[in-house]
Design an enzyme around this catalytic site. Sequence first.
Site, PDB file in Angstrom:
ATOM      1  N   HIS A  34      43.560  51.670  47.511  1.00 14.00           N
ATOM      2  CA  HIS A  34      44.497  51.258  46.445  1.00 14.00           C
ATOM      3  C   HIS A  34      45.860  51.008  47.083  1.00 14.00           C
ATOM      4  CE1 HIS A  34      46.170  52.116  42.110  1.00 14.00           C
ATOM      5  NE2 HIS A  34      46.931  51.248  42.759  1.00 14.00           N
ATOM      6  N   HIS A  68      43.271  48.832  37.187  1.00  9.33           N
ATOM      7  CA  HIS A  68      44.182  49.949  36.931  1.00  9.33           C
ATOM      8  C   HIS A  68      43.961  50.396  35.489  1.00  9.33           C
ATOM      9  CE1 HIS A  68      46.156  48.593  40.531  1.00  9.33           C
ATOM     10  NE2 HIS A  68      47.209  49.389  40.391  1.00  9.33           N
ATOM     11  N   GLU A 111      46.922  55.045  34.085  1.00 12.50           N
ATOM     12  CA  GLU A 111      48.119  55.413  34.850  1.00 12.50           C
ATOM     13  C   GLU A 111      49.164  55.857  33.815  1.00 12.50           C
ATOM     14  OE1 GLU A 111      49.958  52.160  36.962  1.00 12.50           O
ATOM     15  OE2 GLU A 111      51.166  53.477  38.238  1.00 12.50           O
ATOM     16  N   ASP A 118      52.094  51.602  46.576  1.00 15.73           N
ATOM     17  CA  ASP A 118      53.196  50.731  47.012  1.00 15.73           C
ATOM     18  C   ASP A 118      54.096  51.533  47.957  1.00 15.73           C
ATOM     19  OD1 ASP A 118      52.854  48.324  45.056  1.00 15.73           O
ATOM     20  OD2 ASP A 118      52.724  50.109  43.785  1.00 15.73           O
TER      21      ASP A 118
HETATM   22  N1  HPA Z   1      50.540  49.940  38.607  1.00 16.77           N
HETATM   23  C1  HPA Z   1      50.442  48.759  38.005  1.00 16.77           C
HETATM   24  N2  HPA Z   1      50.750  47.620  38.596  1.00 16.77           N
HETATM   25  C2  HPA Z   1      51.176  47.658  39.866  1.00 16.77           C
HETATM   26  C3  HPA Z   1      51.290  48.852  40.534  1.00 16.77           C
HETATM   27  C4  HPA Z   1      50.956  50.055  39.871  1.00 16.77           C
HETATM   28  O1  HPA Z   1      51.026  51.168  40.394  1.00 16.77           O
HETATM   29  N3  HPA Z   1      51.737  48.542  41.781  1.00 16.77           N
HETATM   30  C5  HPA Z   1      51.879  47.210  41.839  1.00 16.77           C
HETATM   31  N4  HPA Z   1      51.531  46.665  40.677  1.00 16.77           N
HETATM   32 ZN    ZN Z   2      48.462  50.170  41.942  1.00 21.99          ZN
END
Ligand code: HPA
Ligand code: ZN
Length: 337
Positions: free
Chosen positions: A14, A194, A197, A276
């Site tokens: 990821h 995703h 989150e 990131d």
């Molecule tokens: N979440 C959603 N979108 C994203 C992320 C993330 O952590 N990093 C880069 N785009």
């Molecule tokens: Zn991500």
Amino acid sequence: MKSFIAGLPKAELHLHIEGTFEPELMFKLAERNGITLPYESVEALHKAYDFSNLQDFLDIYYQGMNVLRTEQDFHDLTWAYLQRVSEQAVSHVEIFFDPQGHVERDISFETALNGIYSALQQGQKQFGISFGIIMCFLRHLDEDDAFKTLEMALPHKDKIIGVGLDSSETGNPPSKFERVFAKAHAEGFHVVAHAGEEGPPEYIIEALDLLKVERVDHGNTCLKDAELVKRLVAEKMPLTVCPLSNTKLCVVDDMKNHPLPEMLKAGLQVMINSDDPAYFGGYLNENYEAISGLLNDDKELLAELAKNSFQSAFISDEGKAAGIQKINDYVTQFNAG
Ligand code: HPA
Ligand code: ZN
């Protein structure tokens, strides 16, 4: 523990390549492309990396991406990432890129893809790091735009192994992309998304039922739904957890409250990733270090996380077994001192 983590063989599943854009490189490429950044210095840019939620981060992330213009820029970005992880015992990476974030700026799909791909090929040759590229659809855009992006990917099935879903989660449920994921699946791409989150457990259920994902990216909020946890365990569904991302984006208030130990205890197939790293303060080793104390520096548990990273990768069974064997050999050797 630092030295154990440093040498532990790992895979990264990821990772947004645009999220590896370190301020120093951003300034260098901005200058090369004649772009003026809205920050005075590398330090000022670093200071802007103070986020209170996902959207705060995304605003800066998309701004940073503007600097990437040429194939060489994408190559240099990817190469810088590979150089870093080559020093972290990382032997396999599956990286995301956001084609829509480039195409909407009139940078072609191929400019981005070819730059990333050529660096990954060089990394395979020079460092022995195997790789896969996953393109993500931006979920704040509509499904038609995702369909157009999928069309652009079709001639590049030799370079792209899968599709994912990222960007602003709240208000953009997986159900919005059911048809385009069905098409991606039918075209033979791996599928991930995703989910969970910032979004509720229902988004994870939609990702499973409607998008038919093979991995859930993040997935933290599954813990709010005991039935869902049972299902994820039964299906051995990988969750790509990102500890430093979670604290930087306030998904978790403090690292000491990170749910990873609870997830492991529940029997979930979790592993550690960096998401990131340029924005969140660390690559893979730093993410393992951040979580190690919560696991009482238990080497077996850290090794289990690393094994899950190979087990959950889109590689052959032989490749998975080889990764796991490398970890077992490493732990034996390390313990023998
Ligand atoms: N979440 C959603 N979108 C994203 C992320 C993330 O952590 N990093 C880069 N785009
Ligand atoms: Zn991500």
